[in-house]
Scaffold this motif. Structure first.
Motif, PDB file in Angstrom:
ATOM      1  N   ALA A 158      66.981  34.477  28.129  1.00 24.87           N
ATOM      2  CA  ALA A 158      66.800  35.613  28.622  1.00 24.87           C
ATOM      3  C   ALA A 158      66.397  35.559  29.810  1.00 24.87           C
ATOM      4  N   SER A 159      65.052  34.705  30.263  1.00 21.96           N
ATOM      5  CA  SER A 159      64.863  34.373  31.751  1.00 21.96           C
ATOM      6  C   SER A 159      65.431  33.762  32.843  1.00 21.96           C
ATOM      7  N   THR A 160      66.484  32.911  32.136  1.00 22.73           N
ATOM      8  CA  THR A 160      66.809  32.428  32.957  1.00 22.73           C
ATOM      9  C   THR A 160      68.642  32.636  32.379  1.00 22.73           C
ATOM     10  N   LEU A 161      69.147  32.743  31.560  1.00 25.20           N
ATOM     11  CA  LEU A 161      70.728  33.504  31.452  1.00 25.20           C
ATOM     12  C   LEU A 161      71.454  32.740  30.956  1.00 25.20           C
ATOM     13  N   GLN A 162      70.279  31.364  31.048  1.00 22.46           N
ATOM     14  CA  GLN A 162      71.511  29.926  30.504  1.00 22.46           C
ATOM     15  C   GLN A 162      72.108  30.022  29.072  1.00 22.46           C
ATOM     16  N   ALA A 163      72.228  29.518  28.403  1.00 26.65           N
ATOM     17  CA  ALA A 163      73.220  29.441  27.338  1.00 26.65           C
ATOM     18  C   ALA A 163      72.349  27.769  26.846  1.00 26.65           C
ATOM     19  N   GLY A 164      71.090  28.024  26.093  1.00 28.09           N
ATOM     20  CA  GLY A 164      70.793  26.208  25.894  1.00 28.09           C
ATOM     21  C   GLY A 164      70.568  25.266  27.145  1.00 28.09           C
ATOM     22  N   ALA A 165      71.499  24.504  26.764  1.00 25.34           N
ATOM     23  CA  ALA A 165      71.088  23.529  27.792  1.00 25.34           C
ATOM     24  C   ALA A 165      72.219  23.546  28.805  1.00 25.34           C
ATOM     25  N   HIS A 166      73.399  23.900  28.464  1.00 26.61           N
ATOM     26  CA  HIS A 166      74.681  24.306  29.051  1.00 26.61           C
ATOM     27  C   HIS A 166      74.906  24.691  30.500  1.00 26.61           C
ATOM     28  N   GLY A 169      87.387  37.607  22.700  1.00 30.02           N
ATOM     29  CA  GLY A 169      89.466  36.679  23.050  1.00 30.02           C
ATOM     30  C   GLY A 169      88.972  35.238  24.416  1.00 30.02           C
ATOM     31  N   LEU A 170      87.190  35.035  24.679  1.00 30.83           N
ATOM     32  CA  LEU A 170      86.396  34.195  24.911  1.00 30.83           C
ATOM     33  C   LEU A 170      86.757  32.412  24.532  1.00 30.83           C
ATOM     34  N   ALA A 171      87.342  32.441  23.241  1.00 28.85           N
ATOM     35  CA  ALA A 171      87.586  31.237  22.385  1.00 28.85           C
ATOM     36  C   ALA A 171      86.697  30.401  22.708  1.00 28.85           C
ATOM     37  N   LEU A 172      85.368  30.758  22.314  1.00 29.02           N
ATOM     38  CA  LEU A 172      83.562  30.857  22.528  1.00 29.02           C
ATOM     39  C   LEU A 172      84.116  29.394  21.200  1.00 29.02           C
ATOM     40  N   HIS A 173      84.653  29.044  20.405  1.00 28.85           N
ATOM     41  CA  HIS A 173      84.672  27.901  18.990  1.00 28.85           C
ATOM     42  C   HIS A 173      85.252  26.404  19.782  1.00 28.85           C
ATOM     43  N   ASN A 174      85.776  26.720  21.171  1.00 33.12           N
ATOM     44  CA  ASN A 174      85.997  25.742  21.521  1.00 33.12           C
ATOM     45  C   ASN A 174      84.970  25.462  22.525  1.00 33.12           C
ATOM     46  N   THR A 175      84.186  25.787  22.545  1.00 29.40           N
ATOM     47  CA  THR A 175      82.982  25.192  23.458  1.00 29.40           C
ATOM     48  C   THR A 175      81.485  24.232  22.331  1.00 29.40           C
ATOM     49  N   SER A 176      80.744  23.699  23.086  1.00 32.17           N
ATOM     50  CA  SER A 176      79.511  23.530  21.901  1.00 32.17           C
ATOM     51  C   SER A 176      78.861  24.140  22.369  1.00 32.17           C
ATOM     52  N   LEU A 177      78.434  25.730  22.591  1.00 34.21           N
ATOM     53  CA  LEU A 177      77.862  26.669  22.469  1.00 34.21           C
ATOM     54  C   LEU A 177      77.467  27.411  21.191  1.00 34.21           C
ATOM     55  N   GLU A 178      76.064  27.120  21.142  1.00 35.76           N
ATOM     56  CA  GLU A 178      75.774  27.512  19.882  1.00 35.76           C
ATOM     57  C   GLU A 178      75.690  29.439  20.313  1.00 35.76           C
ATOM     58  N   LEU A 179      76.344  29.849  19.168  1.00 32.27           N
ATOM     59  CA  LEU A 179      76.684  31.550  19.042  1.00 32.27           C
ATOM     60  C   LEU A 179      75.522  32.228  18.085  1.00 32.27           C
ATOM     61  N   ASP A 180      75.335  33.729  17.761  1.00 29.72           N
ATOM     62  CA  ASP A 180      74.362  33.671  16.739  1.00 29.72           C
ATOM     63  C   ASP A 180      75.291  34.787  15.970  1.00 29.72           C
ATOM     64  N   ALA A 181      74.758  34.805  14.989  1.00 27.27           N
ATOM     65  CA  ALA A 181      75.461  35.839  14.087  1.00 27.27           C
ATOM     66  C   ALA A 181      77.209  36.842  14.506  1.00 27.27           C
ATOM     67  N   ASN A 182      76.896  37.102  15.744  1.00 26.25           N
ATOM     68  CA  ASN A 182      77.764  38.303  16.622  1.00 26.25           C
ATOM     69  C   ASN A 182      78.629  37.430  17.103  1.00 26.25           C
ATOM     70  N   GLY A 183      78.247  36.609  17.357  1.00 25.48           N
ATOM     71  CA  GLY A 183      79.501  35.695  17.760  1.00 25.48           C
ATOM     72  C   GLY A 183      78.923  35.778  19.617  1.00 25.48           C
ATOM     73  N   LEU A 184      77.913  35.933  19.927  1.00 30.98           N
ATOM     74  CA  LEU A 184      77.362  36.098  21.183  1.00 30.98           C
ATOM     75  C   LEU A 184      76.784  34.464  21.396  1.00 30.98           C
ATOM     76  N   PRO A 185      77.342  33.975  22.982  1.00 29.12           N
ATOM     77  CA  PRO A 185      76.010  32.205  23.158  1.00 29.12           C
ATOM     78  C   PRO A 185      74.690  32.058  23.042  1.00 29.12           C
ATOM     79  N   VAL A 186      73.612  32.046  22.612  1.00 27.04           N
ATOM     80  CA  VAL A 186      72.577  32.061  22.551  1.00 27.04           C
ATOM     81  C   VAL A 186      71.920  31.631  23.682  1.00 27.04           C
ATOM     82  N   TYR A 187      70.706  32.515  24.100  1.00 28.29           N
ATOM     83  CA  TYR A 187      71.166  31.958  25.972  1.00 28.29           C
ATOM     84  C   TYR A 187      69.686  32.656  26.144  1.00 28.29           C
ATOM     85  N   ASP A 191      83.562  23.420  27.574  1.00 28.91           N
ATOM     86  CA  ASP A 191      82.310  23.498  28.049  1.00 28.91           C
ATOM     87  C   ASP A 191      82.490  24.194  29.297  1.00 28.91           C
ATOM     88  N   ASN A 192      83.813  23.337  30.068  1.00 29.53           N
ATOM     89  CA  ASN A 192      83.867  23.343  32.027  1.00 29.53           C
ATOM     90  C   ASN A 192      85.012  23.603  32.171  1.00 29.53           C
TER      91      ASN A 192
END
Length: 462
Positions: free
Chosen positions: A296-304, A276-294, A122-123
């Motif tokens: 929309a009001s703060t643009l933050q991905a979960g609590a990450h 190409g971001l290798a998001l699978h290496n993070t703890s982010l929740e991804l949607d069906a299209n491989g995008l981080p679930v975030y 994540d960091n």
């Protein structure tokens, strides 16, 4: 391996990324801007600016060919030099890109990093093969890329996207445009006005972004008169034959059509650049299209401590939205974990066709039946529009029954881009229809058409 520690790492130096960088620095954070490709933003290189340059050339040609009705006759023929057209497009495009690059060059060298970034966790980011970046928070602002379906990829360099159009040295003779969204309509009409034989083929009945059935149907008729427009075509085959492409499709009228083109311009949408971001290496929740679930009001991905802005989130691929989101994401990343909602402006979108298409506020398809009234105006008999011989258009404005507030509009018509700004300001100020009608309207201007639509809505509210 070089290792860097920073407060905020921004991946992508486009409109959103540059805005995020400036916002993070303004908030007092240390920030690094990471870019693996060329600098200059999508808008400047292959989007807003070069497309408007091509459209400007097309408008010049169109006006030169349609002066007879004013009693102004051009003797001889109007000659369009494709090489000169594209030379100006590229020269002015490079000038706009240069302004952006100059801004990046002026940034402190320590704040810039070249290379493609991928997540280790994540960091922690790996940039190229040379640098690791430890960041307290990360902004993903990697933009988007045109979609190229497999059927058209098989055509090799005879299938192009809008990015490729602006590298042409000359104009082709025949182009099939796949997609009837904003990009397809803008480029299709511009090429047609510059003497290219154009067929625009949509699949789902779209006409740009319009959702109001009456306005959409009107727009379809207008564009069908200007070039071959098939918004409900089903392409069955696309075959390359040396330097030509043979297309076979079924039209909306159930007619089997076979035609040959020099190029197929695919304008079938865009997808976020996250593969190409290798998001699978993070703890982010991804949607069906491989995008981080975030959020929309703060643009933050979960609590990450990860934020996603601009075209990379796939929501509002518009420059002003990307800049606003970048600013909000950069500020929140700098102040994490103290994040706040991003300030949103009134929704506004414009297609630079002729007549222009614009939408402000709520779309017709999103409004609840019986909750609003519709005011209408036709620009066919509108005074200033007839004076200019630009009297094609239909506008619908939507007014909430309970509050009498203006909530949205969809239309096609002259000077749409300017009326859109008036309506967006009215929406953001939360004006009622009564307050809008008390505003000054000069005579004769096309904005009087807007007043006509507002008056009709006001009558329906009585």
């Amino acid at each position: 391996m070089n290792t860097i520690k920073t407060d905020v790492a921004i991946i992508g130096a486009g409109s959103a990324g540059l805005s995020a960088y400036r916002a993070a620095k303004a908030a007092g954070a240390a920030a690094i801007l990471i870019e693996g490709g060329a600098h200059g933003t999508t808008c400047a290189r292959v989007g807003c600016m070069p497309s408007k340059l091509l459209i400007a050339a097309a408008e010049a040609a169109h006006h030169a060919m349609h002066t007879d009705a004013f009693g102004v006759h051009i003797e001889g023929t109007v000659r369009i030099d494709g090489r000169e057209v594209m030379a100006r497009v590229k020269s002015e495009r490079d000038r706009f890109v240069g302004f952006v690059v100059a801004g990046v060059d002026a940034m402190p060298g320590a704040d810039k990093l070249s290379g493609y970034a991928r997540f280790i966790d994540d960091n922690l980011l790996q940039v190229g093969e040379h640098t690791r970046v430890h960041a307290k928070s990360v902004v993903i602002a990697t933009g988007s890329s045109p979609v190229m379906p497999a059927m058209y990829r098989a055509l090799g360099n005879r299938a192009v996207v809008n990015d490729d159009v602006f590298s042409w040295d000359d104009l082709p003779k025949r182009v099939a445009v796949i997609g009837a969204g904003v990009i397809g309509l803008e480029l299709g009409q511009a090429l047609a006005r510059l003497g290219v034989r154009v067929s625009v083929l949509g699949a789902r009945g779209r006409v740009g972004p319009l959702t109001d059935p009456e306005v959409r149907n009107y727009a379809e008729r207008v564009f069908s008169e200007a070039f071959r427009f098939e918004p409900r075509a089903q392409v069955q085959a696309a075959v390359r034959d040396v330097d030509e492409v043979r297309l076979r499709y079924v039209s909306g009228a159930d007619e089997l059509v076979e035609d040959t083109f020099d190029y197929v311009l695919v304008a079938a949408g865009r997808k976020p650049n996250v593969a190409g971001l290798a998001l699978h290496n993070t703890s982010l929740e991804l949607d069906a299209n491989g995008l981080p679930v975030y959020d929309a009001s703060t643009l933050q991905a979960g609590a990450h401590p990860v934020f996603i802005a601009g075209d990379a989130n796939g929501v509002l691929p518009l420059l002003h939205e990307a800049a606003d989101e970048g600013r909000g994401a950069g500020t929140n990343a700098a102040r994490y974990p103290n994040v706040e909602p991003v300030e949103r402006r009134a929704p506004i979108s414009i297609a630079f066709t002729d007549p222009g298409i614009a939408m402000v506020g709520a779309r017709h398809v999103d409004l609840t039946a019986e909750s609003f009234v519709t005011g209408e105006v036709s620009f066919e008999d509108q005074g200033r529009s007839r004076v200019m011989l630009r009297n094609r258009g239909l506008m619908h404005v939507y007014v909430d029954r309970a509050s009498r507030r203006f909530v949205g509009a969809e239309w096609i018509g002259p000077e749409a881009e300017h009326i859109a700004h008036l309506l967006a300001w009215a929406l953001q100020m939360k004006l009622t229809i009564d307050e809008m009608l008390r505003m000054p309207f000069y005579h004769p201007v096309v904005e009087e058409g807007l007043r006509t639509a507002l008056r009709e809505a006001e009558v329906k509210l009585r």
